[in-house]
Design a protein around this motif. Structure first.
Motif, PDB file in Angstrom:
ATOM      1  N   MET A  98       5.939  97.331  74.395  1.00 13.88           N
ATOM      2  CA  MET A  98       6.832  97.326  75.433  1.00 13.88           C
ATOM      3  C   MET A  98       6.595  97.754  76.529  1.00 13.88           C
ATOM      4  O   MET A  98       5.910  98.882  76.711  1.00 13.88           O
ATOM      5  CB  MET A  98       8.037  98.012  74.671  1.00 13.88           C
ATOM      6  N   ASN A  99       6.714  97.007  77.743  1.00 15.02           N
ATOM      7  CA  ASN A  99       6.464  97.413  79.198  1.00 15.02           C
ATOM      8  C   ASN A  99       7.326  98.548  79.540  1.00 15.02           C
ATOM      9  O   ASN A  99       8.526  98.409  79.438  1.00 15.02           O
ATOM     10  CB  ASN A  99       6.485  96.205  80.150  1.00 15.02           C
ATOM     11  N   PRO A 100       6.825  99.300  80.268  1.00 18.12           N
ATOM     12  CA  PRO A 100       7.928 100.444  80.973  1.00 18.12           C
ATOM     13  C   PRO A 100       8.628  99.901  82.031  1.00 18.12           C
ATOM     14  O   PRO A 100       8.412  98.794  82.593  1.00 18.12           O
ATOM     15  CB  PRO A 100       6.810 101.685  81.341  1.00 18.12           C
ATOM     16  N   GLN A 101       9.851 100.334  82.080  1.00 18.39           N
ATOM     17  CA  GLN A 101      10.794  99.924  83.309  1.00 18.39           C
ATOM     18  C   GLN A 101      10.317 100.403  84.537  1.00 18.39           C
ATOM     19  O   GLN A 101       9.203 101.065  84.643  1.00 18.39           O
ATOM     20  CB  GLN A 101      12.036 100.590  83.012  1.00 18.39           C
ATOM     21  N   SER A 102      10.711  99.515  85.519  1.00 25.12           N
ATOM     22  CA  SER A 102      10.166  99.904  86.947  1.00 25.12           C
ATOM     23  C   SER A 102      11.065 100.588  87.920  1.00 25.12           C
ATOM     24  O   SER A 102      12.559 100.192  87.668  1.00 25.12           O
ATOM     25  CB  SER A 102       9.788  98.481  87.574  1.00 25.12           C
ATOM     26  N   LEU A 103      10.909 101.649  88.573  1.00 17.12           N
ATOM     27  CA  LEU A 103      11.879 102.194  89.467  1.00 17.12           C
ATOM     28  C   LEU A 103      11.059 101.854  91.023  1.00 17.12           C
ATOM     29  O   LEU A 103       9.959 102.564  91.191  1.00 17.12           O
ATOM     30  CB  LEU A 103      11.778 103.669  89.202  1.00 17.12           C
ATOM     31  N   TYR A 104      11.737 101.395  91.992  1.00 17.94           N
ATOM     32  CA  TYR A 104      11.377 101.068  93.082  1.00 17.94           C
ATOM     33  C   TYR A 104      11.799 101.925  94.061  1.00 17.94           C
ATOM     34  O   TYR A 104      12.892 102.458  94.296  1.00 17.94           O
ATOM     35  CB  TYR A 104      11.823  99.482  93.649  1.00 17.94           C
ATOM     36  N   PHE A 105      10.925 102.271  94.922  1.00 15.66           N
ATOM     37  CA  PHE A 105      11.012 103.319  96.105  1.00 15.66           C
ATOM     38  C   PHE A 105      10.572 102.698  97.404  1.00 15.66           C
ATOM     39  O   PHE A 105       9.841 101.896  97.685  1.00 15.66           O
ATOM     40  CB  PHE A 105      10.349 104.468  95.711  1.00 15.66           C
ATOM     41  N   HIS A 106      11.241 103.296  98.379  1.00 16.50           N
ATOM     42  CA  HIS A 106      11.001 102.816  99.829  1.00 16.50           C
ATOM     43  C   HIS A 106       9.574 103.424  99.953  1.00 16.50           C
ATOM     44  O   HIS A 106       9.307 104.590  99.572  1.00 16.50           O
ATOM     45  CB  HIS A 106      11.987 103.627 101.033  1.00 16.50           C
ATOM     46  N   PRO A 107       8.560 102.836 100.658  1.00 18.88           N
ATOM     47  CA  PRO A 107       7.335 103.313 100.878  1.00 18.88           C
ATOM     48  C   PRO A 107       7.198 104.631 101.440  1.00 18.88           C
ATOM     49  O   PRO A 107       5.949 105.434 101.220  1.00 18.88           O
ATOM     50  CB  PRO A 107       6.519 102.283 101.649  1.00 18.88           C
ATOM     51  N   ASP A 108       8.184 105.159 102.228  1.00 21.89           N
ATOM     52  CA  ASP A 108       7.792 106.486 102.950  1.00 21.89           C
ATOM     53  C   ASP A 108       7.943 107.650 101.886  1.00 21.89           C
ATOM     54  O   ASP A 108       7.569 108.736 102.114  1.00 21.89           O
ATOM     55  CB  ASP A 108       9.318 106.720 103.740  1.00 21.89           C
ATOM     56  N   TYR A 109       8.351 107.224 100.625  1.00 18.91           N
ATOM     57  CA  TYR A 109       8.503 108.229  99.748  1.00 18.91           C
ATOM     58  C   TYR A 109       7.271 108.591  98.594  1.00 18.91           C
ATOM     59  O   TYR A 109       7.072 109.478  98.022  1.00 18.91           O
ATOM     60  CB  TYR A 109       9.835 108.195  98.608  1.00 18.91           C
ATOM     61  N   LEU A 110       6.046 107.724  99.017  1.00 20.06           N
ATOM     62  CA  LEU A 110       4.986 107.730  98.075  1.00 20.06           C
ATOM     63  C   LEU A 110       4.192 108.943  97.905  1.00 20.06           C
ATOM     64  O   LEU A 110       4.014 109.745  96.873  1.00 20.06           O
ATOM     65  CB  LEU A 110       4.171 106.620  98.425  1.00 20.06           C
ATOM     66  N   ASP A 111       4.084 109.636  99.289  1.00 23.24           N
ATOM     67  CA  ASP A 111       3.359 110.887  99.339  1.00 23.24           C
ATOM     68  C   ASP A 111       4.045 111.927  98.753  1.00 23.24           C
ATOM     69  O   ASP A 111       3.592 112.660  98.108  1.00 23.24           O
ATOM     70  CB  ASP A 111       3.181 111.201 100.860  1.00 23.24           C
ATOM     71  N   ALA A 112       5.464 111.944  99.123  1.00 26.69           N
ATOM     72  CA  ALA A 112       6.213 113.060  98.473  1.00 26.69           C
ATOM     73  C   ALA A 112       6.237 113.013  96.773  1.00 26.69           C
ATOM     74  O   ALA A 112       6.216 113.983  96.115  1.00 26.69           O
ATOM     75  CB  ALA A 112       7.661 112.911  99.051  1.00 26.69           C
ATOM     76  N   VAL A 113       6.208 111.729  96.348  1.00 29.70           N
ATOM     77  CA  VAL A 113       6.191 111.560  94.806  1.00 29.70           C
ATOM     78  C   VAL A 113       4.893 112.043  94.413  1.00 29.70           C
ATOM     79  O   VAL A 113       4.837 112.717  93.368  1.00 29.70           O
ATOM     80  CB  VAL A 113       6.477 110.297  94.374  1.00 29.70           C
ATOM     81  N   ARG A 114       3.832 111.483  94.999  1.00 29.28           N
ATOM     82  CA  ARG A 114       2.500 111.880  94.568  1.00 29.28           C
ATOM     83  C   ARG A 114       2.261 113.562  94.606  1.00 29.28           C
ATOM     84  O   ARG A 114       1.422 114.348  93.637  1.00 29.28           O
ATOM     85  CB  ARG A 114       1.182 111.348  95.481  1.00 29.28           C
ATOM     86  N   ALA A 115       2.824 114.267  95.702  1.00 28.31           N
ATOM     87  CA  ALA A 115       2.546 115.687  95.736  1.00 28.31           C
ATOM     88  C   ALA A 115       3.370 116.464  94.831  1.00 28.31           C
ATOM     89  O   ALA A 115       3.292 117.819  94.785  1.00 28.31           O
ATOM     90  CB  ALA A 115       2.592 116.001  97.309  1.00 28.31           C
ATOM     91  N   LEU A 154       6.704 103.820  88.615  1.00 25.87           N
ATOM     92  CA  LEU A 154       7.178 104.131  90.089  1.00 25.87           C
ATOM     93  C   LEU A 154       6.464 103.219  91.125  1.00 25.87           C
ATOM     94  O   LEU A 154       5.384 103.399  91.415  1.00 25.87           O
ATOM     95  CB  LEU A 154       7.018 105.585  90.511  1.00 25.87           C
ATOM     96  N   VAL A 155       7.449 102.149  91.720  1.00 26.15           N
ATOM     97  CA  VAL A 155       6.897 101.327  92.436  1.00 26.15           C
ATOM     98  C   VAL A 155       7.134 101.330  93.845  1.00 26.15           C
ATOM     99  O   VAL A 155       8.106 101.721  94.431  1.00 26.15           O
ATOM    100  CB  VAL A 155       7.387  99.862  91.964  1.00 26.15           C
ATOM    101  N   PHE A 156       6.239 101.274  94.722  1.00 28.76           N
ATOM    102  CA  PHE A 156       6.133 101.362  96.068  1.00 28.76           C
ATOM    103  C   PHE A 156       5.792  99.953  96.841  1.00 28.76           C
ATOM    104  O   PHE A 156       4.626  99.771  96.626  1.00 28.76           O
ATOM    105  CB  PHE A 156       5.357 102.578  96.582  1.00 28.76           C
ATOM    106  N   GLU A 157       6.453  99.494  97.865  1.00 29.69           N
ATOM    107  CA  GLU A 157       6.148  98.295  98.384  1.00 29.69           C
ATOM    108  C   GLU A 157       5.524  98.619  99.725  1.00 29.69           C
ATOM    109  O   GLU A 157       6.129  98.882 100.568  1.00 29.69           O
ATOM    110  CB  GLU A 157       7.411  97.366  98.745  1.00 29.69           C
ATOM    111  N   LEU A 158       4.196  98.603  99.956  1.00 26.89           N
ATOM    112  CA  LEU A 158       3.459  98.907 101.128  1.00 26.89           C
ATOM    113  C   LEU A 158       2.997  97.524 101.578  1.00 26.89           C
ATOM    114  O   LEU A 158       3.513  96.436 101.152  1.00 26.89           O
ATOM    115  CB  LEU A 158       2.366  99.838 100.771  1.00 26.89           C
ATOM    116  N   ASP A 159       1.769  97.570 102.076  1.00 27.38           N
ATOM    117  CA  ASP A 159       1.059  95.968 102.287  1.00 27.38           C
ATOM    118  C   ASP A 159       0.992  95.131 101.026  1.00 27.38           C
ATOM    119  O   ASP A 159       1.001  94.224 100.833  1.00 27.38           O
ATOM    120  CB  ASP A 159      -0.197  96.306 103.188  1.00 27.38           C
ATOM    121  N   GLU A 160       0.630  96.087 100.184  1.00 30.14           N
ATOM    122  CA  GLU A 160       0.564  95.474  98.812  1.00 30.14           C
ATOM    123  C   GLU A 160       1.327  96.593  97.920  1.00 30.14           C
ATOM    124  O   GLU A 160       1.621  97.627  98.299  1.00 30.14           O
ATOM    125  CB  GLU A 160      -0.959  95.424  98.005  1.00 30.14           C
ATOM    126  N   GLU A 161       1.337  96.307  96.551  1.00 30.78           N
ATOM    127  CA  GLU A 161       2.397  97.090  95.883  1.00 30.78           C
ATOM    128  C   GLU A 161       1.384  98.224  95.245  1.00 30.78           C
ATOM    129  O   GLU A 161       0.308  97.979  94.786  1.00 30.78           O
ATOM    130  CB  GLU A 161       3.062  96.181  94.652  1.00 30.78           C
TER     131      GLU A 161
END
Length: 105
Positions: A1-18, A38-45
């Protein structure tokens, strides 16, 4: 079973990673505890594997300063501003979901 996806505004990527953002507040976006992408839409996903550890519901009016800090914001006013940005028309009586998560390696 594939995990669910949770989409975020790209501004939050660094805060999530840190680890500065460990929750997200969602409105009418059902999620459940368990594995997640945890999915972030930048120039690419960009996708970060994670796990949702807890899901709680409350009204916007019951959000706290601690909720705001866990979500990566300075204070509750900033969290409310971002909620209105992401969900125009959201009000104090609306029920939201606080999603606790962590990235996994």
């Amino acid at each position: 079973m594939n995990p669910q996806s949770l989409y975020f505004h790209p501004d939050y990527l660094d805060a999530v990673r840190a680890g500065r953002k460990t929750t997200t507040v969602r409105f009418r976006d059902p999620v459940e505890a368990g594995p997640v992408r945890l999915v972030f839409e930048l120039d690419e996903e960009v996708s970060v594997p994670g796990v949702i550890t807890q899901v709680t519901e409350k009204t916007v009016a019951r959000l706290s300063e601690a909720d705001a800090r866990a979500d990566g914001f300075r204070d509750l006013a900033e969290l409310h501003d971002r909620l209105r940005y992401h969900y125009p028309g959201i009000g104090p009586a609306d029920t939201i979901t606080v999603v606790h998560f962590r990235p996994v390696q």
